[in-house]
Design a protein around this motif. Structure first.
Motif, PDB file in Angstrom:
ATOM      1  N   THR A 270       0.829  -1.209   0.000  1.00 16.69           N
ATOM      2  CA  THR A 270       0.000   0.000   0.000  1.00 16.69           C
ATOM      3  C   THR A 270       0.861   1.256   0.000  1.00 16.69           C
ATOM      4  O   THR A 270       0.592   2.216  -0.736  1.00 16.69           O
ATOM      5  CB  THR A 270      -0.937   0.008   1.230  1.00 16.69           C
ATOM      6  N   LEU A 271       1.919   1.248   0.813  1.00 13.47           N
ATOM      7  CA  LEU A 271       2.809   2.401   0.829  1.00 13.47           C
ATOM      8  C   LEU A 271       3.548   2.530  -0.504  1.00 13.47           C
ATOM      9  O   LEU A 271       3.781   3.649  -0.990  1.00 13.47           O
ATOM     10  CB  LEU A 271       3.810   2.277   1.980  1.00 13.47           C
ATOM     11  N   GLY A 272       3.893   1.392  -1.098  1.00 11.73           N
ATOM     12  CA  GLY A 272       4.540   1.434  -2.403  1.00 11.73           C
ATOM     13  C   GLY A 272       3.640   2.048  -3.461  1.00 11.73           C
ATOM     14  O   GLY A 272       4.089   2.842  -4.302  1.00 11.73           O
ATOM     15  N   VAL A 273       2.366   1.713  -3.424  1.00 10.17           N
ATOM     16  CA  VAL A 273       1.394   2.298  -4.351  1.00 10.17           C
ATOM     17  C   VAL A 273       1.294   3.810  -4.112  1.00 10.17           C
ATOM     18  O   VAL A 273       1.206   4.604  -5.064  1.00 10.17           O
ATOM     19  CB  VAL A 273       0.011   1.627  -4.174  1.00 10.17           C
ATOM     20  N   ALA A 274       1.320   4.209  -2.833  1.00  5.41           N
ATOM     21  CA  ALA A 274       1.255   5.638  -2.503  1.00  5.41           C
ATOM     22  C   ALA A 274       2.488   6.373  -3.026  1.00  5.41           C
ATOM     23  O   ALA A 274       2.385   7.494  -3.542  1.00  5.41           O
ATOM     24  CB  ALA A 274       1.130   5.812  -0.991  1.00  5.41           C
ATOM     25  N   VAL A 275       3.654   5.758  -2.900  1.00  2.00           N
ATOM     26  CA  VAL A 275       4.895   6.371  -3.392  1.00  2.00           C
ATOM     27  C   VAL A 275       4.804   6.607  -4.900  1.00  2.00           C
ATOM     28  O   VAL A 275       5.149   7.689  -5.406  1.00  2.00           O
ATOM     29  CB  VAL A 275       6.112   5.485  -3.051  1.00  2.00           C
ATOM     30  N   ALA A 276       4.330   5.594  -5.624  1.00  2.00           N
ATOM     31  CA  ALA A 276       4.200   5.740  -7.075  1.00  2.00           C
ATOM     32  C   ALA A 276       3.169   6.808  -7.431  1.00  2.00           C
ATOM     33  O   ALA A 276       3.345   7.569  -8.388  1.00  2.00           O
ATOM     34  CB  ALA A 276       3.813   4.400  -7.697  1.00  2.00           C
ATOM     35  N   ALA A 277       2.087   6.875  -6.642  1.00  2.00           N
ATOM     36  CA  ALA A 277       1.012   7.820  -6.944  1.00  2.00           C
ATOM     37  C   ALA A 277       1.433   9.275  -6.782  1.00  2.00           C
ATOM     38  O   ALA A 277       0.898  10.153  -7.469  1.00  2.00           O
ATOM     39  CB  ALA A 277      -0.197   7.523  -6.055  1.00  2.00           C
ATOM     40  N   VAL A 278       2.390   9.536  -5.882  1.00  2.00           N
ATOM     41  CA  VAL A 278       2.844  10.926  -5.700  1.00  2.00           C
ATOM     42  C   VAL A 278       3.983  11.281  -6.648  1.00  2.00           C
ATOM     43  O   VAL A 278       4.573  12.357  -6.549  1.00  2.00           O
ATOM     44  CB  VAL A 278       3.273  11.195  -4.237  1.00  2.00           C
ATOM     45  N   GLY A 279       4.299  10.357  -7.570  1.00  2.00           N
ATOM     46  CA  GLY A 279       5.249  10.677  -8.626  1.00  2.00           C
ATOM     47  C   GLY A 279       6.679  10.249  -8.412  1.00  2.00           C
ATOM     48  O   GLY A 279       7.559  10.657  -9.174  1.00  2.00           O
ATOM     49  N   ALA A 280       6.941   9.415  -7.405  1.00  2.00           N
ATOM     50  CA  ALA A 280       8.312   8.966  -7.152  1.00  2.00           C
ATOM     51  C   ALA A 280       8.547   7.601  -7.793  1.00  2.00           C
ATOM     52  O   ALA A 280       7.661   6.743  -7.790  1.00  2.00           O
ATOM     53  CB  ALA A 280       8.569   8.884  -5.655  1.00  2.00           C
ATOM     54  N   SER A 281       9.719   7.408  -8.339  1.00  2.00           N
ATOM     55  CA  SER A 281      10.096   6.123  -8.929  1.00  2.00           C
ATOM     56  C   SER A 281      11.230   5.532  -8.095  1.00  2.00           C
ATOM     57  O   SER A 281      12.345   6.076  -8.074  1.00  2.00           O
ATOM     58  CB  SER A 281      10.548   6.320 -10.382  1.00  2.00           C
ATOM     59  N   VAL A 282      10.933   4.435  -7.404  1.00  2.00           N
ATOM     60  CA  VAL A 282      11.896   3.829  -6.490  1.00  2.00           C
ATOM     61  C   VAL A 282      12.005   2.337  -6.805  1.00  2.00           C
ATOM     62  O   VAL A 282      10.978   1.664  -6.930  1.00  2.00           O
ATOM     63  CB  VAL A 282      11.448   3.996  -5.013  1.00  2.00           C
ATOM     64  N   PRO A 283      13.207   1.790  -6.942  1.00  2.00           N
ATOM     65  CA  PRO A 283      13.365   0.354  -7.172  1.00  2.00           C
ATOM     66  C   PRO A 283      12.700  -0.452  -6.053  1.00  2.00           C
ATOM     67  O   PRO A 283      12.694  -0.011  -4.896  1.00  2.00           O
ATOM     68  CB  PRO A 283      14.885   0.156  -7.168  1.00  2.00           C
ATOM     69  N   PRO A 284      12.142  -1.626  -6.383  1.00  2.00           N
ATOM     70  CA  PRO A 284      11.372  -2.401  -5.407  1.00  2.00           C
ATOM     71  C   PRO A 284      12.093  -2.690  -4.090  1.00  2.00           C
ATOM     72  O   PRO A 284      11.503  -2.522  -3.014  1.00  2.00           O
ATOM     73  CB  PRO A 284      11.062  -3.704  -6.162  1.00  2.00           C
ATOM     74  N   LEU A 285      13.339  -3.129  -4.137  1.00  2.00           N
ATOM     75  CA  LEU A 285      14.037  -3.480  -2.905  1.00  2.00           C
ATOM     76  C   LEU A 285      14.300  -2.244  -2.048  1.00  2.00           C
ATOM     77  O   LEU A 285      14.171  -2.280  -0.816  1.00  2.00           O
ATOM     78  CB  LEU A 285      15.353  -4.184  -3.223  1.00  2.00           C
ATOM     79  N   ARG A 286      14.655  -1.150  -2.703  1.00  2.00           N
ATOM     80  CA  ARG A 286      14.875   0.099  -1.964  1.00  2.00           C
ATOM     81  C   ARG A 286      13.561   0.607  -1.386  1.00  2.00           C
ATOM     82  O   ARG A 286      13.514   1.128  -0.265  1.00  2.00           O
ATOM     83  CB  ARG A 286      15.474   1.145  -2.898  1.00  2.00           C
ATOM     84  N   LEU A 287      12.487   0.422  -2.137  1.00  2.00           N
ATOM     85  CA  LEU A 287      11.168   0.820  -1.670  1.00  2.00           C
ATOM     86  C   LEU A 287      10.762   0.016  -0.438  1.00  2.00           C
ATOM     87  O   LEU A 287      10.170   0.558   0.497  1.00  2.00           O
ATOM     88  CB  LEU A 287      10.146   0.626  -2.786  1.00  2.00           C
TER      89      LEU A 287
END
Length: 312
Positions: free
Chosen positions: A204-221
């Motif tokens: 859910t937090l990963g989806v939120a990160v993507a929704a606000v426009g940030a691109s983060v690799p999965p493991l770092r996310l």
């Protein structure tokens, strides 16, 4: 009240530091598709947590069906989110189930053990991920977690040394803990359920990160998400808000993604969480209506006898 005020103070400090833009960005990022994904992830997490609770409750002699546990867990999450303190829902489900099962102490123990195990599994996962994937956070977070563990151990030892009565109480509760999750099979089930819950929150937090426009690799996310989620457990918050946003801003800044991005992602996560527990409101209203109908359907003579029995 003091914890609520502290949470508000932290939130005000975050707003003073990064401004209102991250919070406005979070609100503007909400759309039906995002809400649907959050509802699905929340449903999976709730079922897993309810299964965990049902398993432990059954071991402690206060049987609880999974379907009933899911309804109560939704209601508990809703109350924890909207009522200051973050534990009112847990107290309510312990009392409700205890009354239904006729054993309030064991029902309360089931809730405490269930929540404690869930938190411990989350912290354990966070430590493992930070050790292997979060080198930039290790210098701060691992010592903080270590100090917290030492303080907890000292508090337990101090309580045990205070009196024989305290030692007897601790031995009794350790026995109940062993009864609740002592079986290897039960322990495995509880751990699996807890991992599923943590995984859904991370997603859910990963989806939120993507929704606000940030691109983060999965493991770092994953590392960032676990740092933020653990901070959400700090008991100085308002419905989860406060330290979570502060730590999210710090963690994303350290990772080179910007404090405002972290605050926006955390704020959006908070909004999605509040929406995702909305089914708990439906359950709470339904329970109130059923109780009112049951009460109104009870003959006056029966109510009179019941009141006399209580007063005698």
């Amino acid at each position: 009240m003091a914890r609520t005020l502290a949470g508000l103070a932290v939130l005000v400090a975050v707003v003073a530091g990064v401004g209102s833009e991250p919070f406005l960005r979070a609100l503007s990022s909400v759309d039906p598709g995002l809400v649907f994904v959050a509802l699905v992830l929340s449903a999976v997490a709730t079922v897993a947590a309810a299964w965990r609770w049902s398993t432990i409750a059954g071991r402690l002699g206060v049987a609880l069906g999974v379907r009933e546990a899911v309804a109560w867990y939704y209601r508990s999450q809703f109350l924890n989110t909207v009522v200051p303190g973050g534990v009112v829902g847990d107290v309510e489900r312990a009392v409700t189930q205890g009354r239904d099962a006729g054993n309030l102490p064991q029902a309360a123990r089931a809730v405490v053990i269930e929540r404690t195990v869930g938190q411990l599994v989350q912290v354990a996962i966070a430590v493992l991920v930070l050790v292997y994937l979060g080198s930039e956070f290790q210098g701060v977070l691992l010592p903080v977690l270590g100090i917290g563990l030492v303080l907890l151990v000292l508090a337990v030892l101090g309580t045990a040394a205070s009196s024989a009565r305290a030692r007897r109480a601790m031995r009794r509760e350790l026995g109940e803990l062993a009864a609740g999750i002592g079986s290897p099979v039960v322990l495995l089930r509880v751990v699996i359920a807890s991992v599923v819950v943590v995984g859904c929150h991370v997603a859910t937090l990963g989806v939120a990160v993507a929704a606000v426009g940030a691109s983060v690799p999965p493991l770092r996310l994953a590392a960032l998400a676990l740092v933020v989620l653990v901070s959400g457990s700090i008991p100085l918050n308002v419905g989860g808000w406060g330290p979570r946003e502060g730590v999210a801003g710090w963690a994303f800044a350290v990772a080179g993604l910007g404090a405002s991005t972290g605050v926006a992602a955390s704020a959006l996560f908070g909004v999605l969480t509040m929406i995702s527990v909305a089914p708990g409101l439906v359950v709470a209203v339904g329970s109130t209506v059923r109780r009112a109908r049951t009460h109104s359907a009870t003959p006056p003579a029966v109510l009179t006898v019941a009141h006399r029995g209580v007063g005698s």
